[in-house]
Design a protein around this motif. Sequence first.
Motif, PDB file in Angstrom:
ATOM      1  N   ILE A 195     -10.705 -21.822  -1.384  1.00  0.00           N
ATOM      2  CA  ILE A 195     -10.506 -21.515  -2.643  1.00  0.00           C
ATOM      3  C   ILE A 195      -9.251 -20.759  -2.781  1.00  0.00           C
ATOM      4  O   ILE A 195      -8.763 -20.039  -3.914  1.00  0.00           O
ATOM      5  CB  ILE A 195     -11.489 -20.631  -3.218  1.00  0.00           C
ATOM      6  N   GLY A 196      -8.495 -21.074  -1.858  1.00  0.00           N
ATOM      7  CA  GLY A 196      -6.952 -20.597  -1.752  1.00  0.00           C
ATOM      8  C   GLY A 196      -6.830 -19.229  -1.416  1.00  0.00           C
ATOM      9  O   GLY A 196      -5.558 -18.673  -1.753  1.00  0.00           O
ATOM     10  N   THR A 197      -7.631 -18.556  -0.815  1.00  0.00           N
ATOM     11  CA  THR A 197      -7.554 -17.043  -0.578  1.00  0.00           C
ATOM     12  C   THR A 197      -6.096 -16.736   0.379  1.00  0.00           C
ATOM     13  O   THR A 197      -5.542 -15.956  -0.084  1.00  0.00           O
ATOM     14  CB  THR A 197      -8.601 -16.499   0.413  1.00  0.00           C
ATOM     15  N   VAL A 233      -4.183 -27.482   0.856  1.00  0.00           N
ATOM     16  CA  VAL A 233      -4.972 -28.589   1.089  1.00  0.00           C
ATOM     17  C   VAL A 233      -6.467 -28.352   1.182  1.00  0.00           C
ATOM     18  O   VAL A 233      -6.837 -27.406   2.563  1.00  0.00           O
ATOM     19  CB  VAL A 233      -4.317 -29.535   2.269  1.00  0.00           C
ATOM     20  N   GLU A 234      -7.349 -28.946   0.687  1.00  0.00           N
ATOM     21  CA  GLU A 234      -8.604 -28.603   0.816  1.00  0.00           C
ATOM     22  C   GLU A 234      -9.530 -29.954   0.495  1.00  0.00           C
ATOM     23  O   GLU A 234      -9.437 -30.649  -0.392  1.00  0.00           O
ATOM     24  CB  GLU A 234      -9.111 -27.427   0.018  1.00  0.00           C
ATOM     25  N   ILE A 235     -10.709 -30.259   1.450  1.00  0.00           N
ATOM     26  CA  ILE A 235     -11.356 -31.422   1.135  1.00  0.00           C
ATOM     27  C   ILE A 235     -12.390 -31.490  -0.065  1.00  0.00           C
ATOM     28  O   ILE A 235     -12.593 -32.467  -0.473  1.00  0.00           O
ATOM     29  CB  ILE A 235     -11.974 -31.794   2.528  1.00  0.00           C
ATOM     30  N   ILE A 236     -12.892 -30.029  -0.372  1.00  0.00           N
ATOM     31  CA  ILE A 236     -14.023 -30.110  -1.391  1.00  0.00           C
ATOM     32  C   ILE A 236     -13.159 -29.781  -2.755  1.00  0.00           C
ATOM     33  O   ILE A 236     -12.507 -28.876  -3.105  1.00  0.00           O
ATOM     34  CB  ILE A 236     -14.938 -28.895  -1.105  1.00  0.00           C
ATOM     35  N   VAL A 280      -3.023 -22.944   9.474  1.00  0.00           N
ATOM     36  CA  VAL A 280      -4.555 -23.633   9.636  1.00  0.00           C
ATOM     37  C   VAL A 280      -5.508 -22.668   9.650  1.00  0.00           C
ATOM     38  O   VAL A 280      -5.655 -21.570  10.343  1.00  0.00           O
ATOM     39  CB  VAL A 280      -4.603 -24.704  10.523  1.00  0.00           C
ATOM     40  N   ASP A 281      -6.614 -22.932   8.833  1.00  0.00           N
ATOM     41  CA  ASP A 281      -7.972 -22.189   9.013  1.00  0.00           C
ATOM     42  C   ASP A 281      -9.136 -23.146   8.841  1.00  0.00           C
ATOM     43  O   ASP A 281      -9.828 -23.333   8.019  1.00  0.00           O
ATOM     44  CB  ASP A 281      -7.918 -21.382   7.715  1.00  0.00           C
ATOM     45  N   PRO A 282      -9.152 -23.916  10.095  1.00  0.00           N
ATOM     46  CA  PRO A 282     -10.183 -25.054  10.034  1.00  0.00           C
ATOM     47  C   PRO A 282     -11.543 -24.512  10.213  1.00  0.00           C
ATOM     48  O   PRO A 282     -11.813 -23.488  10.662  1.00  0.00           O
ATOM     49  CB  PRO A 282      -9.685 -26.026  11.302  1.00  0.00           C
ATOM     50  N   PRO A 283     -12.573 -25.455   9.904  1.00  0.00           N
ATOM     51  CA  PRO A 283     -14.072 -25.160  10.279  1.00  0.00           C
ATOM     52  C   PRO A 283     -14.229 -25.317  11.768  1.00  0.00           C
ATOM     53  O   PRO A 283     -13.172 -25.512  12.696  1.00  0.00           O
ATOM     54  CB  PRO A 283     -14.905 -26.415   9.649  1.00  0.00           C
ATOM     55  N   ARG A 284     -15.334 -24.893  12.283  1.00  0.00           N
ATOM     56  CA  ARG A 284     -15.680 -24.609  13.854  1.00  0.00           C
ATOM     57  C   ARG A 284     -14.894 -26.037  14.653  1.00  0.00           C
ATOM     58  O   ARG A 284     -14.629 -25.830  15.782  1.00  0.00           O
ATOM     59  CB  ARG A 284     -17.078 -24.696  13.982  1.00  0.00           C
ATOM     60  N   TYR A 312     -16.852 -17.668  -1.249  1.00  0.00           N
ATOM     61  CA  TYR A 312     -15.890 -16.514  -1.276  1.00  0.00           C
ATOM     62  C   TYR A 312     -16.373 -15.975   0.160  1.00  0.00           C
ATOM     63  O   TYR A 312     -17.503 -15.969   0.454  1.00  0.00           O
ATOM     64  CB  TYR A 312     -16.493 -15.723  -2.559  1.00  0.00           C
ATOM     65  N   GLN A 313     -15.428 -15.360   0.565  1.00  0.00           N
ATOM     66  CA  GLN A 313     -15.443 -14.736   1.932  1.00  0.00           C
ATOM     67  C   GLN A 313     -16.728 -13.686   1.838  1.00  0.00           C
ATOM     68  O   GLN A 313     -16.871 -13.037   0.666  1.00  0.00           O
ATOM     69  CB  GLN A 313     -14.259 -14.017   2.122  1.00  0.00           C
ATOM     70  N   VAL A 314     -17.551 -13.455   2.898  1.00  0.00           N
ATOM     71  CA  VAL A 314     -19.017 -12.638   2.667  1.00  0.00           C
ATOM     72  C   VAL A 314     -18.466 -11.237   3.116  1.00  0.00           C
ATOM     73  O   VAL A 314     -19.266 -10.223   2.693  1.00  0.00           O
ATOM     74  CB  VAL A 314     -19.865 -13.079   3.324  1.00  0.00           C
ATOM     75  N   GLY A 321      -8.131 -33.303  -0.307  1.00  0.00           N
ATOM     76  CA  GLY A 321      -7.938 -34.283   0.590  1.00  0.00           C
ATOM     77  C   GLY A 321      -8.160 -33.788   2.057  1.00  0.00           C
ATOM     78  O   GLY A 321      -8.371 -32.685   2.041  1.00  0.00           O
ATOM     79  N   ALA A 322      -8.336 -34.843   2.907  1.00  0.00           N
ATOM     80  CA  ALA A 322      -8.252 -34.195   4.361  1.00  0.00           C
ATOM     81  C   ALA A 322      -6.887 -33.957   4.748  1.00  0.00           C
ATOM     82  O   ALA A 322      -5.800 -34.473   4.453  1.00  0.00           O
ATOM     83  CB  ALA A 322      -8.753 -35.297   5.175  1.00  0.00           C
ATOM     84  N   ALA A 323      -6.910 -32.652   5.361  1.00  0.00           N
ATOM     85  CA  ALA A 323      -5.450 -32.112   5.774  1.00  0.00           C
ATOM     86  C   ALA A 323      -4.895 -32.936   6.583  1.00  0.00           C
ATOM     87  O   ALA A 323      -3.577 -33.509   6.562  1.00  0.00           O
ATOM     88  CB  ALA A 323      -5.823 -30.753   6.768  1.00  0.00           C
ATOM     89  N   GLU A 324      -5.422 -33.938   7.537  1.00  0.00           N
ATOM     90  CA  GLU A 324      -4.962 -34.794   8.392  1.00  0.00           C
ATOM     91  C   GLU A 324      -4.557 -36.150   7.927  1.00  0.00           C
ATOM     92  O   GLU A 324      -3.638 -36.721   8.203  1.00  0.00           O
ATOM     93  CB  GLU A 324      -5.867 -35.278   9.499  1.00  0.00           C
ATOM     94  N   ASP A 325      -4.906 -36.057   6.447  1.00  0.00           N
ATOM     95  CA  ASP A 325      -4.366 -37.317   5.588  1.00  0.00           C
ATOM     96  C   ASP A 325      -3.203 -36.705   4.720  1.00  0.00           C
ATOM     97  O   ASP A 325      -2.128 -37.367   4.302  1.00  0.00           O
ATOM     98  CB  ASP A 325      -5.424 -38.132   4.575  1.00  0.00           C
ATOM     99  N   LEU A 360      -3.500 -25.048   5.373  1.00  0.00           N
ATOM    100  CA  LEU A 360      -4.194 -26.349   5.321  1.00  0.00           C
ATOM    101  C   LEU A 360      -5.694 -25.762   5.689  1.00  0.00           C
ATOM    102  O   LEU A 360      -6.163 -24.837   6.316  1.00  0.00           O
ATOM    103  CB  LEU A 360      -3.967 -27.162   6.760  1.00  0.00           C
ATOM    104  N   TYR A 361      -6.751 -26.405   5.069  1.00  0.00           N
ATOM    105  CA  TYR A 361      -8.150 -26.135   4.970  1.00  0.00           C
ATOM    106  C   TYR A 361      -8.279 -24.849   4.122  1.00  0.00           C
ATOM    107  O   TYR A 361      -8.753 -23.786   4.621  1.00  0.00           O
ATOM    108  CB  TYR A 361      -8.839 -25.893   6.481  1.00  0.00           C
ATOM    109  N   CYS A 362      -7.555 -24.805   2.853  1.00  0.00           N
ATOM    110  CA  CYS A 362      -7.410 -23.605   2.242  1.00  0.00           C
ATOM    111  C   CYS A 362      -8.656 -23.034   1.489  1.00  0.00           C
ATOM    112  O   CYS A 362      -8.722 -22.206   0.851  1.00  0.00           O
ATOM    113  CB  CYS A 362      -6.220 -23.838   1.287  1.00  0.00           C
TER     114      CYS A 362
END
Length: 467
Positions: free
Chosen positions: A317-319, A334-337, A383-387, A284-286, A361-365, A313-315
Amino acid sequence: MIINKNEECIIEIEDIGSQGEGIGKYQGYTLFVKNALVGDSVRVKAMKCKKNYGYARLMEILKPSPYRVTPKCSIAGKCGGCAIQHLDYQKQLEYKQNKVKNCLERIGGFGSEIKMEPIIGMEEPYYYRNKAQFPVSKSKDGKPLIGFYAGGTHSIIDTEHCYIQAEENVEIVKIIREFLTEYDISMYEEETHTGLLRHILTRVGFVTGEIMVCLIVNGKDIPRKDILINRLKLIKGMTSISLNINKEKTNVILGDKVIPLWGQPYITDYIGDVKYQISPLSFYQVNPRQTKVLYETALDYAGLQGEETVWDLYCGIGTISLFLAQRAKQVYGVEIIPQAIEDAKRNAEINGIKNAAFFVGAAEDVLPLKYQEDKIYAEVIVVDPPRKGCEQSLLDTIIQMQPKRVVYVSCDPATLARDARYLCDRGYELVKVQVVDQFAHSVHVETVVLLSNEKKKAYHVEIEMKM
Ligand SMILES: C[S@@+](CC[C@H](N)C(=O)[O-])C[C@H]1O[C@@H](n2cnc3c(N)ncnc32)[C@H](O)[C@@H]1O
């Protein structure tokens, strides 16, 4: 070598590095100095000297920078949490705005066309984190050590008051500290992997006032827990008390198993009008106040009229997805976890949101699959990808699909600049940039940008019509 290890020199600090360190030059040789600030005149000792640059230790501030302030927190320089609390907050904001601008210029090759909105800072840059994870151990004289790790180490600095965490933590930590001493509960020792209590996790719902305490133990249970529960539940807002079992010899804080001890297994909170159920293991966002600002900007940039299909993409918990769903026809996340997708689906359900669907799944797939096989076209992609940013293959699918707008939410301006350049070399235009400060006193920075192909498309149509 201009300067050797252990030699001292006097330098002026001219810039701030990516980790908040001061940067100065000694006879043209660049030195990075922790805890030195732009505008300081300092005496430093060289510690590590490489060919073109080195690291030096701050020995004395000869003339303080006009932007230097006394940190509220007495351990701000040592604790790994606040790298720049000694820098005036307005100057922190200026530093973050420049950091993004520099990346867009140097890495992205963007120039005067960049339309940067003024950075949105916090109204109150203290007590903004809703989640704390305090490591626990014991001091040489057997007393509880509860606090934060010193920067880059695993040695705990004992703390009673953290100025960026929720204020409720002061009382929670005090109660647990007294309980540990009174009932001689053992505390974890990393080196020998012995002792019971490892960490204390707390979460506070800033809108609801609900509080969660989760005790992470290297064992199955905690002795005399009823006494601790009776004390903790007196704190106003206490909603959930639980144990988390982590018997592994690992740096990962939480184990997989949570045992509820008292109250609900989760707390509830809101970002905007959207409600979230948060359990000890959920992401959850801090900083929910600034997250709302960030995601409202993303929603604004998405320019939704109610008829659009949108990918988030890279969603997580869907916030963002649930924010977008309030104004779109259909949202796909779409989210990998897998656990995060379960949370996203539950969050959609408790909010009665029916126009959001989620894929693991992976957004790129997932994106190329859904575009090529199921012909799902979207007017807007967020898109809200990791670093590390987006995979190039994902950007290629975006270029093939040609959504009108791409809203890029980023926690790393360097990869944002790289990916924005890739899209702009293939028909998109960087329309707007908004930096939002989510983490006052740290060097982290969040940015939202709008990329659009509408102007360029309109231009091509106009040319074609003229021909
Ligand atoms: C910066 S967070 C985004 C958080 C999200 N917007 C939210 O509100 O919860 C990045 C997310 O991307 C996920 N992730 C990492 N690599 C991924 C990939 N290749 N495809 C899809 N999701 C990925 C991470 O698990 C993480 O949840």
